[in-house]
Enzyme design. Structure first.
Site, mmCIF file in Angstrom:
data_model
loop_
_atom_site.group_PDB
_atom_site.id
_atom_site.type_symbol
_atom_site.label_atom_id
_atom_site.label_comp_id
_atom_site.label_asym_id
_atom_site.label_seq_id
_atom_site.Cartn_x
_atom_site.Cartn_y
_atom_site.Cartn_z
ATOM 1 N N PHE A 1 129.772 41.085 -31.340
ATOM 2 C CA PHE A 1 130.204 40.435 -30.099
ATOM 3 C C PHE A 1 129.319 39.234 -29.760
ATOM 4 O O PHE A 1 129.769 38.081 -29.754
ATOM 5 C CB PHE A 1 130.183 41.480 -28.976
ATOM 6 C CG PHE A 1 130.219 40.916 -27.595
ATOM 7 C CD1 PHE A 1 131.259 40.093 -27.189
ATOM 8 C CD2 PHE A 1 129.214 41.219 -26.678
ATOM 9 C CE1 PHE A 1 131.286 39.563 -25.904
ATOM 10 C CE2 PHE A 1 129.236 40.707 -25.400
ATOM 11 C CZ PHE A 1 130.276 39.869 -25.011
ATOM 12 N N TYR B 1 117.499 54.511 -28.258
ATOM 13 C CA TYR B 1 117.832 53.079 -28.361
ATOM 14 C C TYR B 1 116.758 52.239 -27.685
ATOM 15 O O TYR B 1 116.250 51.270 -28.255
ATOM 16 C CB TYR B 1 119.203 52.835 -27.722
ATOM 17 C CG TYR B 1 119.622 51.383 -27.728
ATOM 18 C CD1 TYR B 1 119.860 50.716 -28.929
ATOM 19 C CD2 TYR B 1 119.791 50.675 -26.539
ATOM 20 C CE1 TYR B 1 120.247 49.382 -28.939
ATOM 21 C CE2 TYR B 1 120.177 49.351 -26.540
ATOM 22 C CZ TYR B 1 120.405 48.705 -27.743
ATOM 23 O OH TYR B 1 120.785 47.383 -27.738
#
Ligand code: UDP
Length: 322
Positions: A12, A147
């Protein structure tokens, strides 16, 4: 003309960055394991090269790093469903992959712009988040934090290499959205809501919907990202990339319903029913974006309303409306 390598360039952000760099006259190579869906429109451009391979292919990575003048390192495993579903890959790609990129960039002495994340701040309550502020994370038994941890290790690697002479810039993105974000129904909240909206189904707000985010339209994020590769003052620092407009998830859902003219309603779902026990939400997330404005010279210009309108329109135009 600069030669720019974007790892993760078929994603993206990477695909929008490739658009912007090509538009300013740079030569761009992208290295990505993903298919060309988001960069198909660039394949005919003679200044664009798409290498479908992994950052773990050392020979290919080294060749591209030798070729380029600057590396944007975006290749990563991103998205809550991955943190919870496949923490091993998150850690492997985001930590070991980043180490490889930095090691080779150091060898070739090429500047690296590292894409980090607002997730690094975790659930800190010192809102707005300042780049030098503390990180507050939960237990390692909660997969969500892998993460944040992996990106923080990436940042530490950047600064370790900076200390021995590598020019690096660390960018922390705040919920960037726009065309090509994810497939509808998966990924991040905006694409999940979009799928539900376009089918006229209720929007699944997790918890009480009072948790907040600062959604950043991709064009604003990309202007800042391009500037980060050009401004000498950015080197060696961390810069938040985001809009400082704070919105609750409930408000986001209501706004998306109003803007799309959909008949959807809002439904509240317990967190556990979606992500199980390995998830913990972040109550508030807002950047202090003064460095972005002062060092990079970029102020977000697209309001949430405009950005959502453009995003909804783009997804509708894709014809993936069921
Ligand atoms: N969220 C929601 N409904 C969904 C998916 C997400 O209410 O179907 C919420 C989620 O709990 C979080 C926010 O939307 O508070 C943003 O989630 P996302 O996964 O997009 O990214 P995050 O900002 O948490 O990294």
């Amino acid at each position: 003309m600069r030669r720019v390598l974007i790892t993760g360039g078929a994603g993206f952000l990477g695909s929008h960055l490739a658009d912007a760099l090509l538009a300013r006259g740079d030569e761009v190579a992208i290295l990505d394991t993903a298919g060309d869906l988001k960069v198909r429109h660039l394949l005919g451009n003679s200044r664009f090269r798409y290498v479908r391979d992994s950052i773990f292919n050392r020979e290919i990575l080294e060749g591209l790093i030798t070729w380029c003048d600057v590396v944007y390192h975006l290749a990563a495993v991103v998205g809550v469903e991955h943190y919870v579903g496949d923490p091993y890959q998150v850690l492997n790609v985001n930590v070991n992959g980043t180490q490889s990129v930095l090691t080779l960039a150091f060898k070739a002495q090429k500047k690296v712009i590292f894409s980090s994340t607002s997730e690094v701040y975790g659930k800190s309550s010192s809102v707005p988040f300042r780049e030098d502020g503390d990180r507050v994370l939960g237990s390692t038994r909660i997969d969500r934090w892998c993460y944040s941890t992996s990106k923080a290790v990436g940042e530490h690697f950047c600064f370790a290499f900076h200390k021995i002479g590598l020019p690096v810039v660390v960018l922390r993105y705040f919920n960037v959205y726009g065309p090509r974000l994810d497939r509808m129904d998966v990924g991040r909240v905006i694409t999940i809501f979009l799928g539900q909206l376009l089918r006229g189904e209720p929007l699944t707000v997790i918890g009480d919907g009072r948790q907040t985010r600062s959604f950043t339209y991709v064009d604003d994020a990309i202007r800042a990202t391009v500037a980060a590769g050009l401004k000498e003052e950015a080197v060696g620092g961390i810069i938040n990339i985001g809009s400082d407009k704070e919105v609750s998830i409930k408000e986001l859902a209501e706004l998306m319903i109003a803007l799309s003219g959909s008949t959807s309603s809002v439904t509240f779902v317990p967190q556990k029913s979606i992500y199980g026990d390995s998830y913990e939400d972040i109550p508030r997330r807002v950047p202090d974006n003064s460095r972005m404005r002062e060092i990079l010279g970029v102020t977000p210009q697209i309001s949430l309303e405009d950005g959502l309108r453009r995003t909804i329109e783009w997804f509708r135009a894709q014809g993936i409306e069921p």
